[in-house]
Enzyme design. Structure first.
Site, PDB file in Angstrom:
ATOM      1  N   ARG A 104       0.846  -1.197   0.000  1.00  0.00           N
ATOM      2  CA  ARG A 104       0.000   0.000   0.000  1.00  0.00           C
ATOM      3  C   ARG A 104       0.880   1.245   0.000  1.00  0.00           C
ATOM      4  O   ARG A 104       1.989   1.233   0.531  1.00  0.00           O
ATOM      5  CB  ARG A 104      -0.910   0.016   1.230  1.00  0.00           C
ATOM      6  CG  ARG A 104      -2.096  -0.932   1.130  1.00  0.00           C
ATOM      7  CD  ARG A 104      -3.011  -0.828   2.331  1.00  0.00           C
ATOM      8  NE  ARG A 104      -2.388  -1.323   3.536  1.00  0.00           N
ATOM      9  CZ  ARG A 104      -1.811  -0.587   4.471  1.00  0.00           C
ATOM     10  NH1 ARG A 104      -1.786   0.727   4.361  1.00  0.00           N
ATOM     11  NH2 ARG A 104      -1.267  -1.139   5.533  1.00  0.00           N
ATOM     12  N   TYR A 232      -1.415  -3.409  -6.807  1.00  0.00           N
ATOM     13  CA  TYR A 232      -1.280  -4.091  -5.517  1.00  0.00           C
ATOM     14  C   TYR A 232      -2.615  -4.121  -4.762  1.00  0.00           C
ATOM     15  O   TYR A 232      -3.345  -3.122  -4.735  1.00  0.00           O
ATOM     16  CB  TYR A 232      -0.204  -3.409  -4.644  1.00  0.00           C
ATOM     17  CG  TYR A 232      -0.214  -3.988  -3.261  1.00  0.00           C
ATOM     18  CD1 TYR A 232       0.317  -5.252  -3.021  1.00  0.00           C
ATOM     19  CD2 TYR A 232      -0.834  -3.324  -2.208  1.00  0.00           C
ATOM     20  CE1 TYR A 232       0.245  -5.823  -1.765  1.00  0.00           C
ATOM     21  CE2 TYR A 232      -0.913  -3.887  -0.938  1.00  0.00           C
ATOM     22  CZ  TYR A 232      -0.367  -5.140  -0.730  1.00  0.00           C
ATOM     23  OH  TYR A 232      -0.457  -5.714   0.511  1.00  0.00           O
ATOM     24  N   LYS A 241      -9.759  -2.197   1.300  1.00  0.00           N
ATOM     25  CA  LYS A 241      -9.444  -1.063   2.173  1.00  0.00           C
ATOM     26  C   LYS A 241     -10.211   0.191   1.753  1.00  0.00           C
ATOM     27  O   LYS A 241     -10.679   0.950   2.595  1.00  0.00           O
ATOM     28  CB  LYS A 241      -7.939  -0.781   2.144  1.00  0.00           C
ATOM     29  CG  LYS A 241      -7.073  -1.964   2.503  1.00  0.00           C
ATOM     30  CD  LYS A 241      -7.333  -2.437   3.901  1.00  0.00           C
ATOM     31  CE  LYS A 241      -6.391  -3.564   4.280  1.00  0.00           C
ATOM     32  NZ  LYS A 241      -6.637  -4.043   5.639  1.00  0.00           N
ATOM     33  N   HIS A 261     -10.834  -2.260  11.240  1.00  0.00           N
ATOM     34  CA  HIS A 261      -9.757  -3.125  10.746  1.00  0.00           C
ATOM     35  C   HIS A 261      -9.552  -4.252  11.771  1.00  0.00           C
ATOM     36  O   HIS A 261      -8.598  -4.243  12.540  1.00  0.00           O
ATOM     37  CB  HIS A 261      -8.497  -2.253  10.613  1.00  0.00           C
ATOM     38  CG  HIS A 261      -7.369  -2.895   9.888  1.00  0.00           C
ATOM     39  ND1 HIS A 261      -6.058  -2.526  10.063  1.00  0.00           N
ATOM     40  CD2 HIS A 261      -7.341  -3.885   8.954  1.00  0.00           C
ATOM     41  CE1 HIS A 261      -5.272  -3.248   9.289  1.00  0.00           C
ATOM     42  NE2 HIS A 261      -6.024  -4.083   8.602  1.00  0.00           N
ATOM     43  N   SER A 283      -1.629  -3.792  10.185  1.00  0.00           N
ATOM     44  CA  SER A 283      -1.324  -4.713   9.085  1.00  0.00           C
ATOM     45  C   SER A 283      -0.081  -5.538   9.402  1.00  0.00           C
ATOM     46  O   SER A 283       0.902  -5.014   9.934  1.00  0.00           O
ATOM     47  CB  SER A 283      -1.057  -3.911   7.807  1.00  0.00           C
ATOM     48  OG  SER A 283      -2.109  -3.014   7.596  1.00  0.00           O
ATOM     49  N   CYS A 285       0.410  -7.856  11.590  1.00  0.00           N
ATOM     50  CA  CYS A 285       0.693  -8.077  13.024  1.00  0.00           C
ATOM     51  C   CYS A 285      -0.056  -9.299  13.538  1.00  0.00           C
ATOM     52  O   CYS A 285      -0.356  -9.391  14.729  1.00  0.00           O
ATOM     53  CB  CYS A 285       0.316  -6.849  13.840  1.00  0.00           C
ATOM     54  SG  CYS A 285       1.466  -5.493  13.622  1.00  0.00           S
ATOM     55  N   ASP A 310      -9.722  -9.700   8.635  1.00  0.00           N
ATOM     56  CA  ASP A 310      -9.161  -8.360   8.392  1.00  0.00           C
ATOM     57  C   ASP A 310     -10.129  -7.206   8.673  1.00  0.00           C
ATOM     58  O   ASP A 310      -9.690  -6.146   9.097  1.00  0.00           O
ATOM     59  CB  ASP A 310      -8.679  -8.272   6.936  1.00  0.00           C
ATOM     60  CG  ASP A 310      -7.762  -7.087   6.684  1.00  0.00           C
ATOM     61  OD1 ASP A 310      -6.915  -6.799   7.543  1.00  0.00           O
ATOM     62  OD2 ASP A 310      -7.904  -6.432   5.636  1.00  0.00           O
ATOM     63  N   ARG A 399       1.811 -12.320  -0.751  1.00  0.00           N
ATOM     64  CA  ARG A 399       0.439 -12.550  -0.282  1.00  0.00           C
ATOM     65  C   ARG A 399      -0.179 -13.809  -0.871  1.00  0.00           C
ATOM     66  O   ARG A 399       0.217 -14.265  -1.945  1.00  0.00           O
ATOM     67  CB  ARG A 399      -0.446 -11.365  -0.705  1.00  0.00           C
ATOM     68  CG  ARG A 399      -0.045 -10.025  -0.079  1.00  0.00           C
ATOM     69  CD  ARG A 399      -0.517  -9.940   1.332  1.00  0.00           C
ATOM     70  NE  ARG A 399      -0.123  -8.721   2.011  1.00  0.00           N
ATOM     71  CZ  ARG A 399      -0.865  -8.103   2.920  1.00  0.00           C
ATOM     72  NH1 ARG A 399      -2.046  -8.564   3.233  1.00  0.00           N
ATOM     73  NH2 ARG A 399      -0.438  -7.031   3.532  1.00  0.00           N
TER      74      ARG A 399
END
Ligand code: OXD
Ligand code: MN
Length: 620
Positions: A104, A232, A241, A261, A283, A285, A310, A399
């Site tokens: 991002r 991306y 998002k 989130h 993000s 974590c 998420d 990812r």
């Protein structure tokens, strides 16, 4: 109601647009129509966008498996996707992004509200007309020679009153494949749009993937998004998002709910009682790991059910509790570190039908990443022969995209239209020092301060330095679509509507000793901490009141069978008032950036927190 302008629509459409569906209308006899006829508003916007971007072809996506397979094959034939070893990883493909387009881009992400103060100091702001001018100049003619895909999608279960729809127009077939996995995509979403009569407009083009011509713009007042120059995930899969957090948080504020989130997970105890918990961590974590946790061997009879990994949309329910739905239908998870010990469910989930992005390859074409603990990389994420001198074999933000249904711990309530009741909300960050393993807020308003004060080390999920501690309130720093001061006020208002609000906690799985070793084993063992929280919610577990909130005494946490030195447990559960005084002072300085808009109740909470750790209070 069908569109009147059929000839114009049909002449603008080619390719898959011939797909025919049957709809049954309450007031009309059986009718047969093409997908483009379902919503006049969508059709008009597609025409307008095509006039701007000038594609060679327009494809309306119906969301069928057949369409997915054809598109995937098309990308394999065009060498944009690499099929992986069919014996070990059936139906898996690898996508390599441009090396400058792997995360991002927060510095290029804008919230464009009429008044800059509505976007707040937490967002980059641009005046909406200027932003449209800038973006339209980039979009003009950008799809010449390309296909424009119309991707209708629904965020949330298709039957849920809490779900919201959108349409993404994109020239990236990789985005289409990902949107098919991540959302309820295609005809059913368009049918719902025709009923709802509203949808979020998301326009996306990969452009030339030039980092100098890359912007992600949000227009919350118009419910629209324009994203140019990146392929991306977080920049390009606009349902995620951009819609489900930035635009949805704006909508949620005016409609009385919260778009967060957060992962959502159900913890079942051996008596068969399930508590649902929603956790906000920044993000990369560990949200996906916690959402799919496998109970430790000593926890016989405990089960974990994944609702989402998420994003959570949280609504006050008629019984005064908070209910959560997961707006997504798939996972776009961080790959490195995934192995049968850290996250066996994720490891099993991504064995088949998965799109991998930017992982490495073994000699026999299996995907490989750091922390996999089996196999050897021979080709790195950029397609070069692997050479450790070039850095990791897989990109640290590589990812997987995979359907949630493939997860062995997928909850049967993941599609429940009214969501699941939430017992606990958990905030957390990646902190080497200071933040204890777990603490419980005194009440909802104190919990809002705890969330507002979250700080965490930055990760590879966004471009920029990694490992730098920054404030990331509620893990929403990159995602809140409006001024954080108003957002905290909204949190306080939502809490006031709940008769039985969830308990609020803070955790830190990442505390380290002086030598840099993690103090807590994490992963499966985190269930021991969740158990204490659940038992607190049930009024069963003991806690001690500390200057920062309620915490377990060492004996209150089940550490049986863990190789955890008592001094490490003490360190994990210690509170240093001097350091916390400094922390709260820094939180105060941070809140000051939001000026007079900060709700008085939050300032009051901070004053109380500071007072509880003040040197006078703790002397003698
Ligand atoms: C994500 C992120 O991809 O937070 O979920 O960056
Ligand atoms: Mn995320």
């Amino acid at each position: 109601m069908l569109c009147g302008d059929l000839p114009a629509l049909l002449s603008s459409s080619h390719g898959l647009s011939g797909f025919r569906i049957i709809i049954i209308m309450a007031t009309a006899p059986l009718q047969v129509t093409t997908i483009e006829e379902l919503s006049c508003e969508v059709a008009a916007w597609v025409r307008q966008t095509a006039a701007l971007t000038q594609p060679a072809k327009i494809v309306w996506c119906d969301g069928s498996e057949d369409e997915f397979r054809r598109l995937r094959q098309h990308l394999v034939d065009a060498k944009e996707l690499i099929p992986l070893n069919a014996a070990t990883n059936p139906d898996c493909v690898l996508y390599r992004s441009a090396p400058s387009d792997v995360a991002r881009v927060e510095h290029l992400t804008f919230v464009c509200t009429s008044a800059p103060e509505d976007a707040g100091p937490n967002n980059h702001w641009m005046e909406p007309r200027e932003a449209h001018r800038k973006m339209d100049a980039l979009f003009r003619g950008c799809m010449k020679g390309r296909t424009l895909y119309v991707v209708p999608y629904c965020m949330g279960p298709i039957e849920s009153p809490y779900s919201r729809c959108g349409v993404e127009i994109t020239d990236s077939p990789y985005v289409v494949l990902n949107m098919k996995i991540m959302t309820r995509m295609g005809r059913m979403a368009l049918e719902r749009i025709a009923q709802d009569k509203t949808f979020v407009k998301g326009l996306h083009s990969t452009g030339e993937l030039d980092p100098e011509r890359r912007f992600i713009m949000h227009f919350p007042e118009e419910l629209s998004i324009k994203s140019f120059g990146s392929g991306y995930g977080g920049n390009a899969l606009l349902g995620k998002k951009c819609h489900a957090l930035r635009i949805a948080s704006w909508q949620a504020r005016s409609e009385g709910w919260l778009a967060e989130h957060m992962l959502i997970v159900g913890i079942e105890n051996p008596r068969g009682e399930v508590h649902y918990i929603a956790c906000a961590f920044p993000s990369a974590c560990g949200k996906t790991n916690l959402a799919m946790l496998i109970p430790p061997a000593s926890y016989a009879g405990w089960k974990v059910w994944t609702i989402g990994d998420d994003i959570a949309w949280l609504h006050p329910g008629p019984d005064g509790r908070l209910y959560a739905i997961n707006p997504e239908a798939g996972y776009f998870g961080v790959v490195p570190g995934t192995n049968p010990q850290t996250n066996r469910n994720a490891y099993e989930t991504i064995r088949s039908h998965t799109i991998f992005t930017n992982v490495a390859l073994t000699a026999d074409n299996q995907p490989w990443w750091e922390g996999l603990k089996e196999g050897k990389p021979v080709i790195d994420w950029q397609g070069r022969p692997y050479d450790p001198a070039n850095g990791p074999a897989a990109h640290p933000n590589s990812r997987f995209t995979v359907a949630a249904e493939q997860n062995p711990s997928f909850s049967k309530l993941a599609d429940a239209p009214m969501g699941v009741p939430i017992s606990a909300l958990v905030f957390g960050g990646r902190r080497r020092t200071l933040a204890p393993l777990v603490m419980q807020a005194r009440n909802w308003a104190h919990g809002v301060l705890v969330g507002a004060g979250v700080a965490s080390e930055t990760t590879a999920a966004a471009t920029g330095a990694v490992g730098v501690v920054r404030r990331d309130p509620m893990a929403m720093k990159p995602f809140a679509g409006y001024n954080f001061a108003d957002y905290w006020a909204h949190w306080l208002e939502v809490g006031a509507k709940l008769n039985a609000p969830p308990q609020i906690f803070h955790v830190n799985w990442f505390r380290r000793d002086a030598a840099g070793h993690f103090l807590w084993p994490g992963f499966s063992e985190n269930l021991r901490v969740l158990r204490w929280m659940i038992e607190r919610c049930e009024g069963k577990a003991h806690a001690v009141e500390t200057p920062i909130g309620f915490m377990p005494a060492a004996a209150d946490l089940d550490t049986s069978g863990l190789d955890l030195a008592p001094k490490n447990l003490d360190a994990l559960l210690s509170v240093d008032p001097v350091l916390w005084h400094q922390e709260f002072t820094e939180i105060g300085t941070y809140l000051d950036e939001y000026g007079a808009r900060i709700p008085a109740a939050l300032r009051q909470e901070l004053a109380g927190a500071l007072q509880r750790v003040s040197p006078q209070k703790n002397s003698g």
